[in-house]
Design an enzyme around this catalytic site. Structure first.
Site, PDB file in Angstrom:
ATOM      1  N   ASN A  92       0.791  -1.216   0.000  1.00  0.00           N
ATOM      2  CA  ASN A  92       0.000   0.000   0.000  1.00  0.00           C
ATOM      3  C   ASN A  92       0.833   1.280   0.000  1.00  0.00           C
ATOM      4  O   ASN A  92       0.331   2.345  -0.338  1.00  0.00           O
ATOM      5  CB  ASN A  92      -0.912  -0.029   1.245  1.00  0.00           C
ATOM      6  CG  ASN A  92      -1.659   1.255   1.461  1.00  0.00           C
ATOM      7  OD1 ASN A  92      -2.477   1.660   0.632  1.00  0.00           O
ATOM      8  ND2 ASN A  92      -1.388   1.924   2.579  1.00  0.00           N
ATOM      9  N   TYR A 158       4.176   9.458 -11.424  1.00  0.00           N
ATOM     10  CA  TYR A 158       3.282   8.690 -10.558  1.00  0.00           C
ATOM     11  C   TYR A 158       2.308   7.864 -11.395  1.00  0.00           C
ATOM     12  O   TYR A 158       2.079   6.674 -11.113  1.00  0.00           O
ATOM     13  CB  TYR A 158       2.538   9.646  -9.637  1.00  0.00           C
ATOM     14  CG  TYR A 158       1.599   8.991  -8.654  1.00  0.00           C
ATOM     15  CD1 TYR A 158       2.072   8.464  -7.457  1.00  0.00           C
ATOM     16  CD2 TYR A 158       0.223   8.921  -8.899  1.00  0.00           C
ATOM     17  CE1 TYR A 158       1.204   7.888  -6.531  1.00  0.00           C
ATOM     18  CE2 TYR A 158      -0.643   8.347  -7.981  1.00  0.00           C
ATOM     19  CZ  TYR A 158      -0.148   7.832  -6.805  1.00  0.00           C
ATOM     20  OH  TYR A 158      -1.009   7.251  -5.900  1.00  0.00           O
ATOM     21  N   LYS A 162       2.021   3.784 -11.363  1.00  0.00           N
ATOM     22  CA  LYS A 162       0.803   3.076 -10.993  1.00  0.00           C
ATOM     23  C   LYS A 162       0.271   2.215 -12.138  1.00  0.00           C
ATOM     24  O   LYS A 162      -0.283   1.130 -11.898  1.00  0.00           O
ATOM     25  CB  LYS A 162      -0.252   4.071 -10.509  1.00  0.00           C
ATOM     26  CG  LYS A 162       0.086   4.724  -9.174  1.00  0.00           C
ATOM     27  CD  LYS A 162       0.234   3.692  -8.056  1.00  0.00           C
ATOM     28  CE  LYS A 162       0.334   4.337  -6.687  1.00  0.00           C
ATOM     29  NZ  LYS A 162       0.468   3.321  -5.605  1.00  0.00           N
ATOM     30  N   THR A 193      -7.889  10.790   3.917  1.00  0.00           N
ATOM     31  CA  THR A 193      -6.739  10.421   4.737  1.00  0.00           C
ATOM     32  C   THR A 193      -5.975  11.682   5.139  1.00  0.00           C
ATOM     33  O   THR A 193      -6.198  12.756   4.570  1.00  0.00           O
ATOM     34  CB  THR A 193      -5.799   9.502   3.943  1.00  0.00           C
ATOM     35  OG1 THR A 193      -5.245  10.260   2.850  1.00  0.00           O
ATOM     36  CG2 THR A 193      -6.530   8.280   3.413  1.00  0.00           C
TER      37      THR A 193
END
Length: 254
Positions: A92, A158, A162, A193
């Site tokens: 994660n 990024y 991913k 979050t």
């Protein structure tokens, strides 16, 4: 206790000191599983592990930099040493390091995003797969986020990392299907979050903008994503492997 789906099972979780990682750890522990938490922040990691133990669960925190293979190996070994086996893993850990148009991103920014968001998953798989095989099989879930299947301007490294996570997930799923090891990717939308609150959710305007990207009209609570992750890591998802599975409030349906 919420149930016993994870009774006698041991699950490793990286990026486990806040947000989705911490929520997954709490959920699996509440369902009877032992959780092994890996992250850089020792104080936060120790606190979450102690919280789980105080609630009657089993938890171990191991300080881990997932971009260092020796740390990843030590985390996996600690799980087996402490609890005798490994049955699942949630890779994660991740973050965006480089921002801006691709022509303005330097080599250091490119490498930082690939190392944290893709190479770290590769390190995890290298060590988790043999441990799961030794336990007779299990499940691995890799966090690819919604940017593993769609593009977004100004975060190209990024996005590339991913997307790579999904390709890596599918290849490793095929390599290990005959060993009873399932490997899937999580495609999630924005989640409430601390990291989100420190970025787009730091202002009402930013929060409204991000919420509007999700047809459901809001972002996810960590507990919602944790419930989905727990299902995918449990035996209830025994026929699912090599998949990129979405819990994104409709983000990628557009």
């Amino acid at each position: 206790m919420m149930g016993t789906r994870f009774a006698s099972k041991v699950v490793l979780i990286t990026g486990a000191t806040s947000g989705v990682g911490a929520a997954v750890a709490r959920r699996i522990a509440a369902e009877g599983g032992a959780v092994v938490l890996g992250a850089r922040g020792k104080e936060a990691g120790d606190r979450i592990a102690e919280e789980i133990r105080t609630a009657g669960g089993r938890a171990l925190f191991v300080p881990t930099d997932v971009t260092v293979e020796a740390d990843v190996a030590r985390l996996t070994d600690a799980a087996v040493s402490e609890f005798g086996r490994l049955d699942g893993a949630f890779n994660n850990a991740g973050a965006i390091n480089a921002f801006g148009p691709v022509q303005d991103i330097d080599d250091a920014g490119w490498r930082a995003d690939l190392e944290l968001n893709l190479t770290a998953v590769y390190y995890g798989l290298r060590h988790q797969v043999p441990a799961l095989a030794a336990s007779g099989g299990g499940a691995i879930l890799n966090n690819a986020s919604q940017l593993g299947v769609v593009g977004m301007a100004s975060v190209a490294p990024y996005v590339a990392a991913k997307h790579g996570v999904i390709g890596l997930t599918r290849a490793v799923a095929l390599e290990n299907a005959d060993q009873g090891i399932r490997v899937n990717a999580l495609v999630s939308g924005a989640v409430d979050t601390p990291a989100y609150r420190n970025s787009m959710g730091a202002t009402p305007e930013g929060e409204a903008m991000v919420a509007a990207l999700h047809p459901i009209g809001r972002i996810a609570r960590p507990e919602e994503i944790a419930a989905f992750c727990a299902h995918l890591l449990s035996d209830e998802a025994s026929f699912i492997t090599g998949a990129a599975l979405t819990a994104d409030g409709g983000f990628t349906a557009r």
